[in-house]
Scaffold this motif. Sequence first.
Motif, PDB file in Angstrom:
ATOM      1  N   THR A  46       9.619 -23.678 -30.975  1.00 13.60           N
ATOM      2  CA  THR A  46      10.351 -24.492 -31.945  1.00 13.60           C
ATOM      3  C   THR A  46       9.546 -24.863 -33.187  1.00 13.60           C
ATOM      4  OG1 THR A  46       9.731 -26.477 -30.694  1.00 13.60           O
ATOM      5  CG2 THR A  46      11.873 -25.492 -30.203  1.00 13.60           C
ATOM      6  N   THR A  64      16.632 -28.911 -29.990  1.00 13.68           N
ATOM      7  CA  THR A  64      16.798 -28.137 -28.756  1.00 13.68           C
ATOM      8  C   THR A  64      16.780 -29.045 -27.541  1.00 13.68           C
ATOM      9  OG1 THR A  64      14.420 -27.672 -28.506  1.00 13.68           O
ATOM     10  CG2 THR A  64      15.701 -26.147 -29.845  1.00 13.68           C
ATOM     11  N   HIS A 103      18.143 -21.713 -32.622  1.00 14.03           N
ATOM     12  CA  HIS A 103      17.102 -20.834 -33.185  1.00 14.03           C
ATOM     13  C   HIS A 103      17.684 -19.946 -34.292  1.00 14.03           C
ATOM     14  CE1 HIS A 103      13.915 -21.911 -30.464  1.00 14.03           C
ATOM     15  NE2 HIS A 103      14.556 -21.513 -29.384  1.00 14.03           N
ATOM     16  N   HIS A 155      15.641 -17.743 -37.094  1.00 13.69           N
ATOM     17  CA  HIS A 155      14.714 -17.072 -36.183  1.00 13.69           C
ATOM     18  C   HIS A 155      15.510 -16.238 -35.173  1.00 13.69           C
ATOM     19  CE1 HIS A 155      11.521 -19.482 -37.889  1.00 13.69           C
ATOM     20  NE2 HIS A 155      12.159 -20.591 -37.574  1.00 13.69           N
ATOM     21  N   SER A 189      14.909 -16.640 -26.429  1.00  9.70           N
ATOM     22  CA  SER A 189      15.368 -17.846 -25.735  1.00  9.70           C
ATOM     23  C   SER A 189      16.513 -17.515 -24.778  1.00  9.70           C
ATOM     24  CB  SER A 189      15.816 -18.886 -26.762  1.00  9.70           C
ATOM     25  OG  SER A 189      16.326 -20.032 -26.119  1.00  9.70           O
ATOM     26  N   ASP A 224      10.781 -23.304 -23.760  1.00 11.08           N
ATOM     27  CA  ASP A 224      11.393 -23.100 -25.072  1.00 11.08           C
ATOM     28  C   ASP A 224      10.958 -24.184 -26.048  1.00 11.08           C
ATOM     29  OD1 ASP A 224      13.132 -22.542 -27.208  1.00 11.08           O
ATOM     30  OD2 ASP A 224      14.653 -21.793 -25.843  1.00 11.08           O
ATOM     31  N   ARG A 259      13.530 -15.303 -31.997  1.00 10.23           N
ATOM     32  CA  ARG A 259      13.438 -16.420 -31.062  1.00 10.23           C
ATOM     33  C   ARG A 259      14.759 -16.636 -30.335  1.00 10.23           C
ATOM     34  NH1 ARG A 259      10.228 -21.264 -34.257  1.00 10.23           N
ATOM     35  NH2 ARG A 259       8.449 -20.029 -34.968  1.00 10.23           N
ATOM     36  N   ALA A 260      15.864 -16.454 -31.034  1.00  8.92           N
ATOM     37  CA  ALA A 260      17.169 -16.639 -30.403  1.00  8.92           C
ATOM     38  C   ALA A 260      17.336 -15.665 -29.237  1.00  8.92           C
ATOM     39  CB  ALA A 260      18.276 -16.445 -31.432  1.00  8.92           C
TER      40      ALA A 260
END
Length: 198
Positions: free
Chosen positions: A166, A54, A101, A106, A113, A161, A109-110
């Motif tokens: 992560t 990331t 993500h 995930h 984010s 993030d 999380r995506a």
Amino acid sequence: MHRVVVSIALGVALAVASVPAFADPPSLTPLTPLTQPEPEPATVTVTDSYRSKTLTADGLVLGAALLGAELEGANGRDTAASNTLYPLALLGGVFATPIIHGLHGHGGRAIASYLLRATAIGAGAVIGVASASCTPHDFLCGLDRIGPGMLGGFIVAATIDAAFMTNETHEEPVHGATWAPIVAPRQGGATAGFAMVF
């Protein structure tokens, strides 16, 4: 008297004849040894991070934005290069890390984010315009601060993030020798020992 002696003798003979039948041990059916279940492999919880991925994506976004600013014309005028780099930086800043993500499985999380980045970049733009000293008659005053404000919001979002979104945990087997006790009954006793797995 003779008849009593014969009866006793006959009774003793029958008793003696029947003794071998009880003296023999009863026939035993061989027992099948109990199969012990395979011991569960020992595991340990390991925490990994894909933070480097990331941060690499966000570093490329930051580089594109700064290069676009460097390639602007005189007095901050847009050029073909800056007009190409700015949209790429904006799209990458909003979507690149959420895609990473998602590729790691995930989905939550995506989405988080994406929302974090879109909100931070938008808030940065608003703060940038609000920070300009404008008079009521300056129609486009503060627009030159939109870019720096968006960039600041992006940096904040990228930092949050990478710091908090992560890490991922998984179970890994413990390497080395492990052992488990084994007890199996058999005819006339039992077998005891242990099994070792390398």
